[in-house]
Write a protein that holds these residues in place. Structure first.
Motif, PDB file in Angstrom:
ATOM      1  N   MET A 122       3.077  46.052 -16.708  1.00  0.00           N
ATOM      2  CA  MET A 122       3.025  44.733 -17.310  1.00  0.00           C
ATOM      3  C   MET A 122       3.001  43.661 -16.224  1.00  0.00           C
ATOM      4  O   MET A 122       3.734  43.741 -15.244  1.00  0.00           O
ATOM      5  N   HIS A 123       2.135  42.680 -16.426  1.00  0.00           N
ATOM      6  CA  HIS A 123       2.060  41.534 -15.527  1.00  0.00           C
ATOM      7  C   HIS A 123       2.146  40.264 -16.356  1.00  0.00           C
ATOM      8  O   HIS A 123       2.066  40.301 -17.576  1.00  0.00           O
ATOM      9  N   GLY A 124       2.286  39.145 -15.666  1.00  0.00           N
ATOM     10  CA  GLY A 124       2.348  37.863 -16.363  1.00  0.00           C
ATOM     11  C   GLY A 124       1.297  36.928 -15.801  1.00  0.00           C
ATOM     12  O   GLY A 124       1.218  36.733 -14.597  1.00  0.00           O
ATOM     13  N   PHE A 161       7.957  40.534 -13.203  1.00  0.00           N
ATOM     14  CA  PHE A 161       8.230  41.349 -12.022  1.00  0.00           C
ATOM     15  C   PHE A 161       7.561  42.718 -12.131  1.00  0.00           C
ATOM     16  O   PHE A 161       7.783  43.460 -13.083  1.00  0.00           O
ATOM     17  N   CYS A 162       6.717  43.037 -11.138  1.00  0.00           N
ATOM     18  CA  CYS A 162       5.919  44.263 -11.237  1.00  0.00           C
ATOM     19  C   CYS A 162       6.009  45.094  -9.964  1.00  0.00           C
ATOM     20  O   CYS A 162       5.078  45.794  -9.600  1.00  0.00           O
ATOM     21  N   GLY A 163       7.131  45.000  -9.269  1.00  0.00           N
ATOM     22  CA  GLY A 163       7.322  45.874  -8.120  1.00  0.00           C
ATOM     23  C   GLY A 163       7.284  45.151  -6.791  1.00  0.00           C
ATOM     24  O   GLY A 163       7.294  43.928  -6.726  1.00  0.00           O
ATOM     25  N   GLY A 165       5.152  44.455  -4.555  1.00  0.00           N
ATOM     26  CA  GLY A 165       4.125  43.488  -4.155  1.00  0.00           C
ATOM     27  C   GLY A 165       3.971  42.333  -5.134  1.00  0.00           C
ATOM     28  O   GLY A 165       3.013  41.567  -5.059  1.00  0.00           O
ATOM     29  N   HIS A 166       4.918  42.227  -6.061  1.00  0.00           N
ATOM     30  CA  HIS A 166       4.843  41.205  -7.119  1.00  0.00           C
ATOM     31  C   HIS A 166       4.541  39.798  -6.589  1.00  0.00           C
ATOM     32  O   HIS A 166       3.686  39.096  -7.102  1.00  0.00           O
ATOM     33  N   HIS A 167       5.250  39.426  -5.521  1.00  0.00           N
ATOM     34  CA  HIS A 167       5.100  38.067  -4.984  1.00  0.00           C
ATOM     35  C   HIS A 167       3.743  37.839  -4.311  1.00  0.00           C
ATOM     36  O   HIS A 167       3.365  36.704  -4.042  1.00  0.00           O
TER      37      HIS A 167
HETATM   38 CU1  CUA Z   1       2.146  41.548 -11.379  1.00  0.00          CU
HETATM   39 CU2  CUA Z   1       4.282  40.677 -10.939  1.00  0.00          CU
END
Ligand code: CUA
Length: 177
Positions: A122-124, A161-163, A165-167
């Motif tokens: 999931m991403h935003g 938040f996706c791990g 490398g999210h930022h």
């Molecule tokens: Cu994709 Cu955080």
């Protein structure tokens, strides 16, 4: 006072006091009014985005996204294709670890059917500096009809938040006159 034990042993059998009844009624009516406002704001406030959602296989979604990119890529930027599709068409943005693909170049005042889906987790989708936020799920094709009203360069950041490398999951979107 609650510091003292209640004088009556069966204190909970007392009738509900009038002020409490009034407050329960007020809170209930306010809740109903706010529920109505959600629908009202959707139409009048233009605050909520109307979207459609469909189930889709990530591989199929990726194929569609790549087909659009293959047809309308106008240049490359930092290894990403810059895609300028004709107004009124379906455009597919891919969210994946940790990238938004591709970069779109849209025309101001024109409609596009923007599709959003994730290839993995999931991403935003958060469009900067305007305040547009959408959750991007794997296996679902989210469609929003967008009409960019200001030319410029926009950032797309991931706000889910996706791990590790999210930022670094930052994309770009151009709107041209
Ligand atoms: Cu994709 Cu955080």
């Amino acid at each position: 006072m609650s510091i003292q034990p209640p004088t009556e042993r069966l204190w909970w059998k007392e009738p509900v006091a009038t002020p409490e009844k009034v407050w329960i009624t007020v809170a209930f009516l306010w809740g109903l009014a706010m529920f109505g406002m959600m629908i009202y704001w959707h139409v009048a406030g233009r605050q909520n985005l109307s979207n459609e959602a469909y189930r889709i296989d990530p591989a199929v979604y990726q194929e569609r996204a790549m087909a659009v990119a293959a047809q309308y890529t106008v240049r490359e930027e930092a290894g990403l294709p810059v895609v300028a599709p004709p107004p009124g068409t379906d455009i597919y943005l891919i969210a994946r670890l940790w990238q938004w693909w591709p970069i779109f170049e849209l025309k101001k005042g024109q409609d596009y059917r923007l599709h959003l889906s994730s290839m993995d987790w999931m991403h935003g989708f958060s469009l900067q500096p305007v305040n547009i936020n959408l959750q991007v799920h794997p296996g679902y094709d989210m469609v929003v009809t967008v009409t960019p009203d200001r030319a410029g360069e926009y950032g797309i950041v991931c706000n889910e938040f996706c791990g590790i490398g999210h930022h670094t999951m930052v994309g770009k979107l151009y709107v041209v006159e």
